[in-house]
Scaffold this motif. Structure first.
Motif, PDB file in Angstrom:
ATOM      1  N   ALA A   1       2.183   1.691  -3.426  1.00 41.17           N
ATOM      2  CA  ALA A   1       1.127   2.171  -4.320  1.00 41.17           C
ATOM      3  C   ALA A   1       0.894   3.673  -4.145  1.00 41.17           C
ATOM      4  O   ALA A   1       0.699   4.410  -5.115  1.00 41.17           O
ATOM      5  CB  ALA A   1      -0.166   1.400  -4.055  1.00 41.17           C
ATOM      6  N   THR A   2       0.928   4.133  -2.881  1.00 43.49           N
ATOM      7  CA  THR A   2       0.783   5.567  -2.632  1.00 43.49           C
ATOM      8  C   THR A   2       1.923   6.341  -3.276  1.00 43.49           C
ATOM      9  O   THR A   2       1.720   7.391  -3.908  1.00 43.49           O
ATOM     10  CB  THR A   2       0.759   5.837  -1.116  1.00 43.49           C
ATOM     11  OG1 THR A   2      -0.328   5.138  -0.531  1.00 43.49           O
ATOM     12  CG2 THR A   2       0.629   7.322  -0.820  1.00 43.49           C
TER      13      THR A   2
ATOM     14  N   ASP B   1       0.823  -1.206   0.000  1.00 42.74           N
ATOM     15  CA  ASP B   1       0.000   0.000   0.000  1.00 42.74           C
ATOM     16  C   ASP B   1       0.860   1.260   0.000  1.00 42.74           C
ATOM     17  O   ASP B   1       0.530   2.249  -0.663  1.00 42.74           O
ATOM     18  CB  ASP B   1      -0.924   0.004   1.226  1.00 42.74           C
ATOM     19  CG  ASP B   1      -2.053  -1.011   1.111  1.00 42.74           C
ATOM     20  OD1 ASP B   1      -2.319  -1.465  -0.028  1.00 42.74           O
ATOM     21  OD2 ASP B   1      -2.650  -1.354   2.147  1.00 42.74           O
TER      22      ASP B   1
ATOM     23  N   ALA C   1       0.364   0.681 -12.006  1.00 47.03           N
ATOM     24  CA  ALA C   1       0.732   0.645 -10.589  1.00 47.03           C
ATOM     25  C   ALA C   1       0.015  -0.446  -9.819  1.00 47.03           C
ATOM     26  O   ALA C   1       0.494  -0.918  -8.802  1.00 47.03           O
ATOM     27  CB  ALA C   1       0.437   1.994  -9.948  1.00 47.03           C
ATOM     28  N   ASN C   2      -1.122  -0.888 -10.306  1.00 45.58           N
ATOM     29  CA  ASN C   2      -1.903  -1.843  -9.530  1.00 45.58           C
ATOM     30  C   ASN C   2      -2.354  -3.004 -10.407  1.00 45.58           C
ATOM     31  O   ASN C   2      -3.156  -2.804 -11.317  1.00 45.58           O
ATOM     32  CB  ASN C   2      -3.137  -1.142  -8.948  1.00 45.58           C
ATOM     33  CG  ASN C   2      -3.922  -2.026  -8.015  1.00 45.58           C
ATOM     34  OD1 ASN C   2      -3.400  -2.977  -7.458  1.00 45.58           O
ATOM     35  ND2 ASN C   2      -5.203  -1.690  -7.852  1.00 45.58           N
TER      36      ASN C   2
ATOM     37  N   PRO D   1       0.677   5.589 -13.969  1.00 46.37           N
ATOM     38  CA  PRO D   1      -0.732   5.292 -14.288  1.00 46.37           C
ATOM     39  C   PRO D   1      -1.270   4.147 -13.439  1.00 46.37           C
ATOM     40  O   PRO D   1      -0.562   3.176 -13.151  1.00 46.37           O
ATOM     41  CB  PRO D   1      -0.678   4.904 -15.767  1.00 46.37           C
ATOM     42  CG  PRO D   1       0.574   5.521 -16.287  1.00 46.37           C
ATOM     43  CD  PRO D   1       1.548   5.497 -15.162  1.00 46.37           C
ATOM     44  N   ASP D   2      -2.530   4.234 -13.051  1.00 39.45           N
ATOM     45  CA  ASP D   2      -3.126   3.223 -12.184  1.00 39.45           C
ATOM     46  C   ASP D   2      -3.091   1.838 -12.808  1.00 39.45           C
ATOM     47  O   ASP D   2      -2.918   0.842 -12.114  1.00 39.45           O
ATOM     48  CB  ASP D   2      -4.573   3.598 -11.858  1.00 39.45           C
ATOM     49  CG  ASP D   2      -4.651   4.816 -10.957  1.00 39.45           C
ATOM     50  OD1 ASP D   2      -3.626   5.146 -10.313  1.00 39.45           O
ATOM     51  OD2 ASP D   2      -5.720   5.448 -10.905  1.00 39.45           O
ATOM     52  N   GLU D   3      -3.269   1.756 -14.139  1.00 41.06           N
ATOM     53  CA  GLU D   3      -3.310   0.428 -14.763  1.00 41.06           C
ATOM     54  C   GLU D   3      -1.963  -0.272 -14.686  1.00 41.06           C
ATOM     55  O   GLU D   3      -1.873  -1.486 -14.841  1.00 41.06           O
ATOM     56  CB  GLU D   3      -3.765   0.535 -16.229  1.00 41.06           C
ATOM     57  CG  GLU D   3      -2.871   1.398 -17.110  1.00 41.06           C
ATOM     58  CD  GLU D   3      -3.330   2.846 -17.142  1.00 41.06           C
ATOM     59  OE1 GLU D   3      -3.042   3.519 -18.143  1.00 41.06           O
ATOM     60  OE2 GLU D   3      -3.988   3.293 -16.163  1.00 41.06           O
TER      61      GLU D   3
ATOM     62  N   SER E   1       1.505   6.541  -7.039  1.00 45.31           N
ATOM     63  CA  SER E   1       0.519   7.550  -7.410  1.00 45.31           C
ATOM     64  C   SER E   1       1.127   8.948  -7.371  1.00 45.31           C
ATOM     65  O   SER E   1       0.917   9.754  -8.276  1.00 45.31           O
ATOM     66  CB  SER E   1      -0.686   7.465  -6.468  1.00 45.31           C
ATOM     67  OG  SER E   1      -1.621   8.475  -6.740  1.00 45.31           O
TER      68      SER E   1
ATOM     69  N   LYS F   1       1.564  14.154 -11.181  1.00 42.06           N
ATOM     70  CA  LYS F   1       0.433  14.853 -10.579  1.00 42.06           C
ATOM     71  C   LYS F   1       0.890  16.210 -10.064  1.00 42.06           C
ATOM     72  O   LYS F   1       1.975  16.338  -9.509  1.00 42.06           O
ATOM     73  CB  LYS F   1      -0.158  14.021  -9.436  1.00 42.06           C
ATOM     74  CG  LYS F   1      -0.812  12.746  -9.935  1.00 42.06           C
ATOM     75  CD  LYS F   1      -1.508  12.010  -8.825  1.00 42.06           C
ATOM     76  CE  LYS F   1      -2.227  10.775  -9.364  1.00 42.06           C
ATOM     77  NZ  LYS F   1      -2.937  10.053  -8.316  1.00 42.06           N
TER      78      LYS F   1
END
Length: 669
Positions: A604-605, A601, A617-618, A613-615, A608, A638
């Protein structure tokens, strides 16, 4: 009125005098401690010590008095097994029943202060019988106690540190209790082995045989561990317990045939006895342990008493925690060393053979572009090694499984006598450089370190005031942490002195070098494996032979030092090791930033915040397989200013979803 006495006055006086001069009844140290010693900390703080909770302490404790017939005792143990209580109980017996001069030796001043403040002093103050016998520090008798000397009628307990020649040469003692001997220095101020100096304090009691020396320690590295050397001299006693199924005596071993668990949580760890396969669950572990006894496995003439005890038998460590530690350590040499030392109570075999530099060159990757951060390299560190006419440097990107990529490395030619010019000016450009990543963004290093062993005052001036920039100092020894607490130093430059002007961070280089070589020997996709393993190092085809020769330039060698064999790192003839030093410091900075400790987690933070990109990173970002990003359009980072960074404050981890890292400038509330 006439009073009739049943006994004459003379008889009354005689009986009173007899009561005063008659020695107290004989008691073993363990029995006495159970009656008079109050536990100072832990779950049973404030209560009388109960030997039934840790029965494995009783036998060695009862031998820790002069005249027991045993002169030397070795205890090789894992961490947090309760043997500090054994030392305290021995001290209690000496104070109350067998007063003499005792020395308790701790490895460092910090360890001594902790032992005195958290263990010894509270035990003496909270135990009324002992408190009444210790002379006050405010006594005017001239024989008052001090912070490091507890005085009582007929004797004293002196606290000493193993790195102080003055402490170890202070006085004659009958009993020496030597704690954590694996952390003692090899040589004390050029005067020799501290153990030899401790032995010399007991010279006067050799002929009478009224001397005792106890060695207690968690081991470190094979072939150099002091407690291992004492263990080999001993009769090698292990804690054996009756099998719940057949009654045959057995001892715990960390062998997957017997100690069984699942790789995923819950691990459901349990032990199957080797005799009949009876299952011992966590709930039964303590009750089985309490029925055990010590059995010597190597009795022979001349052997000293030796005891081995580890977390498998310990009443304080659940089976599942042991399984979790082992799973978490797989693939990480530093964690595996800690597992062997702190959980199994065993010395770790550190391999010092460097991989062949030609084989490393063969696995260079063409798609790694110099100066570019790869997709999974979410943390960036930099390190430099200062020489007379230039500075070597390396920039490394790190993934969640300690996989790493050399982003840049090289040599800056120029003078190094000016922190604001020459090679240092170019080094500052590298420190502040914005390195492009795989998602259209750019990042500076999260932490940068410089070896301060050469031109120290220049390095101190250069790092002063720079965020997340460290003056580093390599420390010899096998028990040093990857990176320790900083120490303030004065800066002298251009005739000016700045008191406490910089902080210097000690780096335990010896274990890190072994970890680097273990990682470099790993095989990955380039060798036909399915994935690149944890800790695998990636190198671009822009890197030349000089780099690979330098990072494989050292080897472990046995060295006879003042009558004792030790394992030391040496540079191969004709080779240079500056980039190897840079890599060592990058490993230390990665440890400081929590590369091995952050949760998925937390990664992941961070991903971000780094514009991943989320696709991607996760969840693939944190898997060992290389991430394929060629088809993904670059994504800008960001927006939003990065919080200020503070190099003086280390990472703070929490148990929830958030995490803090002031060194890198990211945090979640």
């Amino acid at each position: 009125m006439k009073i009739m006495l049943s006994r004459s006055p003379l008889a009354i006086v005689a009986s009173t005098l007899a009561a005063l001069i008659t020695p107290p009844p004989l008691m073993t140290p363990s029995a006495l401690a159970a009656q008079i010693m109050i536990v100072a900390d832990g779950p049973r703080a404030g209560e009388l010590w109960d030997p039934s909770q840790t029965p494995y302490i009783v036998e060695p404790l009862d031998l820790m008095v002069a005249g027991s017939g045993v002169n030397e005792i070795a205890v090789r143990k894992s961490a947090q097994t309760g043997f500090t209580t054994m030392l305290l109980a021995a001290a209690a017996y000496i104070i109350d029943r067998d007063p003499c001069r005792v020395m308790i030796v701790q490895p460092t001043s910090g360890a001594l202060a902790d032992f005195n403040k958290d263990k010894l002093t509270p035990t003496l103050e909270q135990s009324p019988v002992l408190a009444a016998k210790i002379r006050s520090q405010t006594s005017r008798s001239g024989d008052a106690s001090t912070v490091t000397s507890k005085r009582f009628q007929g004797g004293s307990i002196t606290l000493a540190i193993a790195n102080s020649a003055a402490d170890l040469r202070s006085k004659t003692v009958k009993i020496a209790l030597c704690d954590e001997i694996d952390e003692y220095p090899d040589d004390l101020d050029g005067q020799g082995d501290p153990m030899s100096m401790i032995e010399a304090r007991q010279e006067s009691f050799l002929m009478s045989g009224e001397w005792l020396r106890a060695y207690v320690s968690t081991p470190t590295i094979k072939s150099v561990s002091r407690i291992d050397a004492q263990w080999e001299r001993s009769d090698k006693r292990y804690w054996h317990m009756p099998c719940p199924g057949c009654g045959e005596m057995f001892k715990y071993e960390f062998d997957r045939k017997y100690f069984r668990f699942k790789a995923e949580w819950p691990h459901e760890a349990h032990y199957a006895t080797p005799c009949c396969g009876s299952i011992i669950e966590d709930a039964d572990k303590v009750s089985v342990m309490k029925r055990g006894r010590w059995i010597a496995t190597d009795p022979r003439p001349g052997a000293i008493r030796g005891y081995h005890f580890d977390a498998l038998s310990s009443p304080f460590v659940p089976f599942d925690k042991i399984a979790s530690r082992f799973i978490g350590a797989e693939g990480d040499p530093m964690k595996m060393k800690a597992f062997y030392n702190l959980t199994l109570g065993l010395a770790y075999e550190m391999k010092g053979d460097a991989p062949d530099h030609v084989r490393l060159m063969e696995r260079r990757e063409k798609d790694l572009k110099r100066g570019h951060i790869p997709a999974r390299g979410l943390i960036l560190t930099g390190a430099a090694d200062v020489q007379m006419n230039g500075i070597w440097y390396e920039i490394v990107a790190w993934a969640s499984n300690r996989e790493n990529w050399t982003v840049d490395a090289g040599y800056i030619e120029g003078s190094t006598d000016d922190p604001h010019g020459g090679a240092f000016a170019r080094l500052e450009e590298i420190r502040q450089a914005q390195w492009p990543d795989a998602f259209g963004g750019a990042r500076a290093v999260d932490s940068f370190g410089v070896d301060s062993g050469y031109r120290s005052h220049i390095v101190y001036t250069w790092v002063r005031g720079k965020a997340a920039t460290f003056a580093l100092k390599g420390l010899d020894g096998w028990s040093k942490p990857a990176i320790g607490a900083p120490s303030p130093v004065d800066i002298n430059f251009n005739g000016q002195r700045v008191r406490r002007g910089a902080m210097v961070w000690g780096v335990g280089t010896w274990p890190l070098k072994g970890a680097i070589y273990a990682d470099l020997r790993k095989e990955g996709v380039a060798a036909g494996k399915d994935v690149d393993p944890a800790g695998y190092g990636h190198f671009g085809d822009w890197m030349d032979e000089v780099y690979f020769r330098q990072i494989t330039s050292e080897y472990l060698s046995n060295e006879n030092y003042r009558g004792r064999v030790r394992r030391v790192w040496k540079v191969r003839n004709g080779e240079e090791n500056h980039l190897f030093d840079c890599r060592v410091y990058n490993y230390a900075l990665a440890d400081y930033l929590g590369v091995s400790r952050m949760t998925s987690d937390q990664w992941a933070t961070l991903a971000s915040r780094r514009g991943v990109p989320d696709e991607i990173a996760n969840p693939d970002m944190f898997a060992p397989e290389p991430v394929k990003v060629a088809s993904v359009a670059p994504v800008a980072p960001k927006p939003g200013p990065a919080p200020a960074r503070d190099a003086e404050r280390p990472m703070v981890e929490d148990d929830g979803d958030g995490w803090i890292s002031n060194a890198t400038g990211w945090w979640d509330d």
